[in-house]
Structure formats: structure tokens, C-alpha cells
Design a protein around this motif. Structure first.
Motif: not given
Length: 132
Positions: A4-12, A55-58
Motif C-alpha cells: 500500500x505504501x508503494x502505491x500511495x507513493x507512486x500516486x503522490x 490510496x483513495x483518490x477523491x
């Protein structure tokens, strides 16, 4: 399985390149708020940073119309459900992630959020946003 932390980091990182930091700023451990410039104007976005949350994207439900019905599963958050539950202090709770409340476009609107499970789903969202 992607952490999860990797996906969040890439999204950010991707949104840091695609959009601008919102005038309200980011919240260090809670959320990253963005303004995306599109061909038709601007739109607000928010990504949850809490390590325990997906990784919720609103975004505005209307602006996400092209994503709804694709391979992603949207979660809807209608404005009509805001301020319906009392908190322990007796005041009405906002009912969404607190970083959204003060955002002029997202705060009291009908929203949708997507929680990509992998890089493919994240790519679908980012490609859509880049094409607006």
C-alpha cells in the motif's frame, strides 16, 4: 501484491507532476490536496495519506464520469449525507475525510473516490486525469 505504501507513493509522485499543490496545502500525514489544470478549467483532487487507508483518490462525481464504468470500482459520497451524525462533542460530524471539508470545490459537493489496487488501476486514473 503491491505494498500500500508503494502505491500511495507512486500516486503522490505522479500527481505532484500532473497537478499543483492546492492553496490550502497538503496535510503531512493525512492528505495531499491538488489543483489539476484541464482544458476546461481546473479541478480539485485529494489523495489520502493515512498508511492504514487505501490510496483513495477523491474528485467531483461529475468530473469522474469518464472513469465510472471502466475497470475501476468507484465509491460514491453524496453531499446529502454530510453533517447527519452527531459527534461525541454534540456537534454534527462532517462525514468525510477532514481534508476535504475546507476545499471550495470538493467540500460540500457530490464526490466519488477510487482506491486503485495496483499500478494498472492507478494508471487508468492518471491517464484519464491527464487527458482532461
Amino acid at each position: 501484491m503491491i505494498e500500500r505504501s508503494t502505491l500511495k507513493s507512486v500516486a503522490e509522485r505522479a500527481l505532484d507532476l500532473l497537478a499543483e499543490e492546492h492553496p490550502l496545502g497538503h496535510q503531512a500525514s493525512k492528505a495531499r490536496r491538488y489543483v489539476l489544470r484541464t482544458r476546461s478549467g481546473t479541478m480539485e483532487l485529494m489523495v489520502e495519506r493515512n498508511p492504514e487507508a487505501p490510496t483513495n483518490i477523491w474528485m467531483l462525481q461529475d468530473r469522474a464520469a469518464g472513469l465510472i464504468g471502466k475497470s475501476l470500482t468507484p465509491s460514491f459520497s453524496p453531499a446529502g449525507k454530510l453533517y447527519k451524525v452527531h459527534g461525541s462533542d454534540g456537534k454534527m460530524n462532517y462525514g468525510r475525510h477532514s481534508a476535504l471539508e475546507k476545499m471550495p470545490e470538493l467540500g460540500r459537493a457530490d464526490l466519488v473516490y477510487f482506491a486503485p489496487k495496483d499500478f494498472t488501476e492507478l494508471g487508468v486514473i492518471l491517464d484519464y486525469l491527464a487527458g482532461l
